[in-house]
Design a protein around this motif. Structure first.
Motif, PDB file in Angstrom:
ATOM      1  N   VAL A 188       0.840  -1.190   0.000  1.00  0.00           N
ATOM      2  CA  VAL A 188       0.000   0.000   0.000  1.00  0.00           C
ATOM      3  C   VAL A 188       0.880   1.247   0.000  1.00  0.00           C
ATOM      4  O   VAL A 188       1.968   1.256   0.593  1.00  0.00           O
ATOM      5  CB  VAL A 188      -0.946   0.007   1.233  1.00  0.00           C
ATOM      6  N   THR A 189       0.424   2.275  -0.682  1.00  0.00           N
ATOM      7  CA  THR A 189       1.104   3.574  -0.665  1.00  0.00           C
ATOM      8  C   THR A 189       0.443   4.468   0.376  1.00  0.00           C
ATOM      9  O   THR A 189      -0.482   4.055   1.089  1.00  0.00           O
ATOM     10  CB  THR A 189       1.019   4.255  -2.041  1.00  0.00           C
ATOM     11  N   LEU A 223      -6.167  10.346   1.323  1.00  0.00           N
ATOM     12  CA  LEU A 223      -7.558  10.548   0.901  1.00  0.00           C
ATOM     13  C   LEU A 223      -8.521  10.510   2.088  1.00  0.00           C
ATOM     14  O   LEU A 223      -9.571  11.161   2.060  1.00  0.00           O
ATOM     15  CB  LEU A 223      -7.949   9.486  -0.132  1.00  0.00           C
ATOM     16  N   GLU A 224      -8.155   9.781   3.128  1.00  0.00           N
ATOM     17  CA  GLU A 224      -8.996   9.723   4.326  1.00  0.00           C
ATOM     18  C   GLU A 224      -8.768  10.910   5.253  1.00  0.00           C
ATOM     19  O   GLU A 224      -9.459  11.048   6.270  1.00  0.00           O
ATOM     20  CB  GLU A 224      -8.708   8.424   5.098  1.00  0.00           C
ATOM     21  N   GLY A 225      -7.800  11.772   4.907  1.00  0.00           N
ATOM     22  CA  GLY A 225      -7.564  12.973   5.688  1.00  0.00           C
ATOM     23  C   GLY A 225      -6.562  12.844   6.814  1.00  0.00           C
ATOM     24  O   GLY A 225      -6.440  13.738   7.653  1.00  0.00           O
ATOM     25  N   HIS A 226      -5.803  11.734   6.839  1.00  0.00           N
ATOM     26  CA  HIS A 226      -4.786  11.573   7.875  1.00  0.00           C
ATOM     27  C   HIS A 226      -3.592  12.495   7.606  1.00  0.00           C
ATOM     28  O   HIS A 226      -3.353  12.907   6.469  1.00  0.00           O
ATOM     29  CB  HIS A 226      -4.309  10.121   7.930  1.00  0.00           C
ATOM     30  N   ASN A 227      -2.816  12.784   8.643  1.00  0.00           N
ATOM     31  CA  ASN A 227      -1.646  13.653   8.519  1.00  0.00           C
ATOM     32  C   ASN A 227      -0.456  12.858   7.978  1.00  0.00           C
ATOM     33  O   ASN A 227       0.572  12.699   8.638  1.00  0.00           O
ATOM     34  CB  ASN A 227      -1.303  14.280   9.873  1.00  0.00           C
ATOM     35  N   VAL A 228      -0.617  12.368   6.788  1.00  0.00           N
ATOM     36  CA  VAL A 228       0.372  11.527   6.129  1.00  0.00           C
ATOM     37  C   VAL A 228       0.871  12.245   4.873  1.00  0.00           C
ATOM     38  O   VAL A 228       0.091  12.885   4.168  1.00  0.00           O
ATOM     39  CB  VAL A 228      -0.230  10.160   5.744  1.00  0.00           C
ATOM     40  N   TYR A 266       2.955  14.301  -1.572  1.00  0.00           N
ATOM     41  CA  TYR A 266       1.543  14.645  -1.622  1.00  0.00           C
ATOM     42  C   TYR A 266       0.933  14.414  -0.251  1.00  0.00           C
ATOM     43  O   TYR A 266       1.360  13.544   0.513  1.00  0.00           O
ATOM     44  CB  TYR A 266       0.800  13.849  -2.708  1.00  0.00           C
ATOM     45  N   THR A 267      -0.063  15.224   0.070  1.00  0.00           N
ATOM     46  CA  THR A 267      -0.641  15.171   1.405  1.00  0.00           C
ATOM     47  C   THR A 267      -1.999  15.865   1.394  1.00  0.00           C
ATOM     48  O   THR A 267      -2.570  16.113   0.322  1.00  0.00           O
ATOM     49  CB  THR A 267       0.319  15.822   2.420  1.00  0.00           C
ATOM     50  N   THR A 268      -2.510  16.185   2.556  1.00  0.00           N
ATOM     51  CA  THR A 268      -3.789  16.894   2.624  1.00  0.00           C
ATOM     52  C   THR A 268      -3.598  18.333   2.165  1.00  0.00           C
ATOM     53  O   THR A 268      -2.490  18.888   2.275  1.00  0.00           O
ATOM     54  CB  THR A 268      -4.324  16.890   4.059  1.00  0.00           C
ATOM     55  N   PRO A 269      -4.644  18.980   1.672  1.00  0.00           N
ATOM     56  CA  PRO A 269      -4.513  20.388   1.262  1.00  0.00           C
ATOM     57  C   PRO A 269      -4.037  21.278   2.399  1.00  0.00           C
ATOM     58  O   PRO A 269      -3.243  22.202   2.182  1.00  0.00           O
ATOM     59  CB  PRO A 269      -5.933  20.747   0.814  1.00  0.00           C
ATOM     60  N   THR A 270      -4.491  21.021   3.609  1.00  0.00           N
ATOM     61  CA  THR A 270      -4.108  21.854   4.752  1.00  0.00           C
ATOM     62  C   THR A 270      -2.603  21.809   4.987  1.00  0.00           C
ATOM     63  O   THR A 270      -1.949  22.845   5.151  1.00  0.00           O
ATOM     64  CB  THR A 270      -4.844  21.390   6.029  1.00  0.00           C
TER      65      THR A 270
END
Length: 371
Positions: free
Chosen positions: A207-208, A214-219, A240-244
């Motif tokens: 898994v990447t 996509l689930e919104g984790h701080n990854v 790549y990560t969350t927009p925030t």
């Protein structure tokens, strides 16, 4: 009277360990196969090279002020699952690591990683005054010590590095393990998931970072154009990560961050699906060929999901490395990566792989005779 200038040096920057990249082929008339730096066995993407040649006509002017064109190309490459504002680009994956640590680490914070691993995790963390917390991979298979990492977390923990496939071991984190870990890690901690070798992973439970982002984790999924695309010399990487998180980190982006040739090369490489597929097929075929040879020769190695193997050589690592070099094969000892006594061997093209097996066979025959 002024004191010695070293009195104003930052103590945590005084050299303790310095990352040393792989060596280049030395000047020689002898044929040398460089299987020491995990470079692309086929060279560079032809579409990337063509794009660079066109860009060369305009290198007298400044490049794009931002990385938006490359981020848009990356969003397309991810089939629109991520938006352009979820990507971060830099001059190599290593610079993206530096950028992330600069954004999140204050002096006294703690960073967790798991040796054997990519040395910049610890070296770069030290630049910002962080305490390095090493939770080693578990013997004998180099499995992630999930409980060890979770137990090491405290109020000072800011960043955790995970790597899959891992450099230098070639091992990976199965999806059930990753699912469990992400569900239990505190929400105020950044997980940097280094997936630079993801294209070569074919395990069913690989898994990447993508589903967790996509689930919104701080990854943050860390990637590079040096391996699959053959652009090691252009030094370009991305995350790549969350927009925030991405929008926050971009606050410390320098203007004109990427060279024009790198931008064009990366965009061209993303479009070169034929080259990407051929690269992956070459690596997977080579991986099967070399692993069979290891089995036949009795060389201890760890199954790999990357474009390299780590082995336990039959001789001390430096002696083994020197003897292989005498046979025209460059390999890399990885004590510096936290794997004392081990050697990493990159999978090459069929010619290089054949030369590797020939050299190993000769060495093992000599070793067996002299025992």
């Amino acid at each position: 009277m002024l004191k010695d200038i070293s009195s104003i040096f930052k103590a945590h920057l005084v050299p303790k360990e310095v990352y040393k990249g792989g060596k280049n082929i030395p000047p020689t008339d002898k044929k040398i196969y460089k299987l020491s730096s995990n470079e692309n066995p086929l060279g560079a993407s032809p579409k990337a090279v063509a794009a660079m040649k066109i860009a060369a006509d305009t290198i007298d002017i400044y490049p794009d002020q931002t990385d938006i064109r490359l981020r848009e190309a990356l969003a397309k490459d991810f089939d629109g699952q991520l938006s352009a504002d979820q990507f971060l680009c830099g001059n190599s994956g290593s610079e993206v690591i530096d950028l992330l640590l600069r954004a999140f680490i204050n002096e006294g914070d703690e960073v967790i990683f798991s040796n054997p691993c990519f040395l910049p995790y610890s070296v770069f963390s030290r630049w910002y005054g962080a305490k390095q917390v090493d939770i080693p991979l578990l013997s004998p298979n180099y499995d992630l010590d999930v409980e060890g990492i979770l137990n090491a977390i405290n109020e000072k923990t800011k960043v955790i590095f995970l790597t899959s496939p891992n450099n230098p071991t070639g091992t990976y984190i199965p999806k059930p393990v990753m699912d469990d870990f992400i569900s239990r890690v505190p929400k105020n901690i950044i997980v940097i998931f280094d997936e630079v070798y993801r294209h070569f992973a074919d395990a069913e439970d690989y898994v990447t970072a993508l589903p967790y982002v996509l689930e919104g984790h701080n990854v943050i999924g860390l990637n590079s154009f040096s391996k699959t695309y053959g652009l090691a010399g252009q030094r370009i990487g991305y995350g790549y990560t969350t927009p925030t998180i991405a929008n926050y980190v971009r606050l410390i982006h320098k203007p004109f961050l990427l060279p024009l040739t790198s931008i064009e090369a990366a965009i061209g490489a993303l479009n070169d699906t034929e080259f990407i597929q051929k690269t992956v097929e070459t690596v997977l075929d080579g991986r099967a060929f070399i692993s069979r040879a290891f089995d036949e020769l009795g060389i201890k190695y760890w199954p790999s999901q990357a474009n390299f193997f780590i082995i336990d050589p039959p001789l001390p690592e430096m002696e083994f490395t020197d003897k292989m070099m005498n046979e025209g094969i460059m390999v890399r000892p990885v004590s510096q990566f936290g794997a004392p006594g081990k050697v990493r061997i990159t999978i090459g093209n069929p010619e290089a792989n054949g030369a590797l097996v020939k050299a190993l066979t000769k060495l093992m025959d000599t070793y067996s005779t002299n025992r």
